[in-house]
Design an enzyme around this catalytic site. Structure first.
Site, PDB file in Angstrom:
ATOM      1  N   HIS A 177      -2.168  11.244  -3.967  1.00  0.00           N
ATOM      2  CA  HIS A 177      -3.360  11.474  -4.803  1.00  0.00           C
ATOM      3  C   HIS A 177      -3.150  12.593  -5.814  1.00  0.00           C
ATOM      4  CE1 HIS A 177      -5.256   8.557  -2.339  1.00  0.00           C
ATOM      5  NE2 HIS A 177      -5.195   9.304  -1.260  1.00  0.00           N
ATOM      6  N   GLU A 196      -7.232   4.693  -5.070  1.00  0.00           N
ATOM      7  CA  GLU A 196      -8.237   5.349  -4.225  1.00  0.00           C
ATOM      8  C   GLU A 196      -8.283   6.858  -4.508  1.00  0.00           C
ATOM      9  OE1 GLU A 196      -7.896   4.753  -0.039  1.00  0.00           O
ATOM     10  OE2 GLU A 196      -7.939   2.569  -0.170  1.00  0.00           O
ATOM     11  N   GLU A 216       0.849  -1.191   0.000  1.00  0.00           N
ATOM     12  CA  GLU A 216       0.000   0.000   0.000  1.00  0.00           C
ATOM     13  C   GLU A 216       0.885   1.242   0.000  1.00  0.00           C
ATOM     14  OE1 GLU A 216      -3.322   0.266   2.688  1.00  0.00           O
ATOM     15  OE2 GLU A 216      -3.912   2.181   1.811  1.00  0.00           O
ATOM     16  N   SER A 249      -4.485   1.191   8.021  1.00  0.00           N
ATOM     17  CA  SER A 249      -4.911   0.240   6.978  1.00  0.00           C
ATOM     18  C   SER A 249      -3.954  -0.947   6.891  1.00  0.00           C
ATOM     19  CB  SER A 249      -5.032   0.931   5.627  1.00  0.00           C
ATOM     20  OG  SER A 249      -3.815   1.541   5.277  1.00  0.00           O
TER      21      SER A 249
END
Ligand SMILES: C[S@@+](CC[C@H](N)C(=O)[O-])C[C@H]1O[C@@H](n2cnc3c(N)ncnc32)[C@H](O)[C@@H]1O
Length: 355
Positions: free
Chosen positions: A249, A274, A173, A188
């Site tokens: 992001h 995501e 991740e 997470s």
């Protein structure tokens, strides 16, 4: 944290579902002490005043509360199978209270000592085999924002990850959380560690995260916009069954990371992106139409890649990405790209011009 213990864990996770001969051979090759250390790291604290005796090849070692009167004895290989196997099973076990003799306290004391046996066994078995919870519950328990805060992602993850849940997966991740605090984040990663009981979980963050640890978690510091670094990382730690991009992001970072890491995803694996809302936000490198140059624009282009064999004109082979994407799912702000051979033939020439 370095992944120094994984030369033990990786083969152990595979051997846990093998036949007993292979499992015993693996334990001998890795060494029962190293295997025991991995097992104890995994079960952590047991909520009972109990000693755990592990037996292997005629040798017994004592663990947990070694001074406790109550002893649960397990065969080491069986304990490994209970921890990392795929069936819910009872290991062969025995319970005893070596210090409770008839001479101290009589028959009553002898029986009283045994009242605790079921609770002790339950405590050890629960530590070895925690109840299987769904991802929504795990997200809440470990404090991940993947469900119930900003996002409602776990329902989608459940659907796409269910077939992998009991596999010895490798997960990467991007984005550990906690930003510039080296001791915070990891929600997470802990969630994935619990969800994938046989999974090895890597986290990558621009900030070093020495405070984020777990028996099957490692963290790496690095920049997701550095393609050469990501390629080397994939070679060292992959191939991955799952890569999740929950990092900066920023649109160009998302695109760079995808192209660098997708070759390191195993066939049958998934690449997840995501927070695709940033694809529509210019200050994040997006565009209101989510067009070319944005993260979602890249993903949308893969849809045409899936059907490349049907494109009119000279037959094109497509690039690596087009030839290795077998499916894409879009949900609100999140997409799942399935890796697999995209090599089906296109329709024959005569059909193309039939109408
Ligand atoms: C949203 S948080 C991750 C949350 C975490 N995945 C979770 O669900 O608990 C984003 C993380 O990405 C990291 N990050 C930001 N820019 C990065 C970059 N260029 N490369 C790697 N990590 C980055 C930040 O430091 C931050 O910790």
């Amino acid at each position: 944290m370095p992944d120094a213990s994984w030369p033990v864990l990786a083969p152990l996770l595979q051997a846990a579902t093998a036949g007993r001969d292979l499992l015993d051979d693996t334990l001998r090759r890795l060494g029962p002490d190293a295997v025991t250390a991995a097992l104890l790291a995994e079960i952590g604290e047991v909520e009972h005043d109990v000693r755990l005796d592990l037996h292997f090849d005629g040798v017994t070692t004592s663990h947990l509360r070694t001074g406790a009167d109550l002893v649960v004895s397990l065969d080491l290989a069986d304990a490994v199978r209970t921890l990392y196997g795929t069936e819910r099973r009872w290991p062969s076990l025995a319970v005893s209270t070596p210090s409770a003799g008839l001479d101290e306290g009589g028959v009553g004391a002898w029986f009283r000592a045994r009242r605790d046996y079921p609770a002790a066994v339950e405590a050890v078995l629960t530590a070895l085999r925690p109840p299987q919870e769904d991802l929504g519950a795990l997200a809440v328990r470990f404090g991940s924002d993947k469900w119930g805060d900003l996002h409602w992602y776990t329902q989608h993850y459940e659907r796409h990850f269910a077939r992998l849940r009991t596999e010895p997966v490798r997960v990467l991740e991007i984005g550990i959380g906690g930003y510039d605090d080296p001791d915070s984040g990891g929600a997470s990663l802990r969630m994935w560690q619990r969800y994938f009981r046989r999974g090895l979980v890597h986290g990558l963050d621009i900030t070093a995260k020495p405070g984020v640890t777990g028996p099957r978690i490692t963290t790496v510091q690095g920049d997701q916009s550095d393609a050469a670094f990501l390629d080397a990382l994939g070679t060292r730690l992959g191939p991955f069954d799952v890569v999740i991009d929950d990092g900066s992001h920023l649109n160009d970072h998302v695109r760079t990371s995808f192209h660098a890491l997708f070759p390191h995803v195993r066939a049958g694996g998934l690449y997840v992106v995501e927070d695709l809302q940033t694809a529509y936000w210019p200050s994040w490198g997006g565009a209101p139409d989510g067009g070319a140059g944005t993260s979602i624009g890249m993903l949308k282009s893969f849809v045409d890649g899936l059907n490349l064999a049907e494109v009119a004109g000279p037959r094109v082979n497509g690039g690596y990405v087009q030839r290795n994407i077998s499916g894409i799912s879009f949900h609100h702000n999140i997409a799942f790209v399935e890796k697999g051979l995209n090599a089906e033939e296109g329709g024959p020439e005569f059909l193309r011009t039939l109408c």
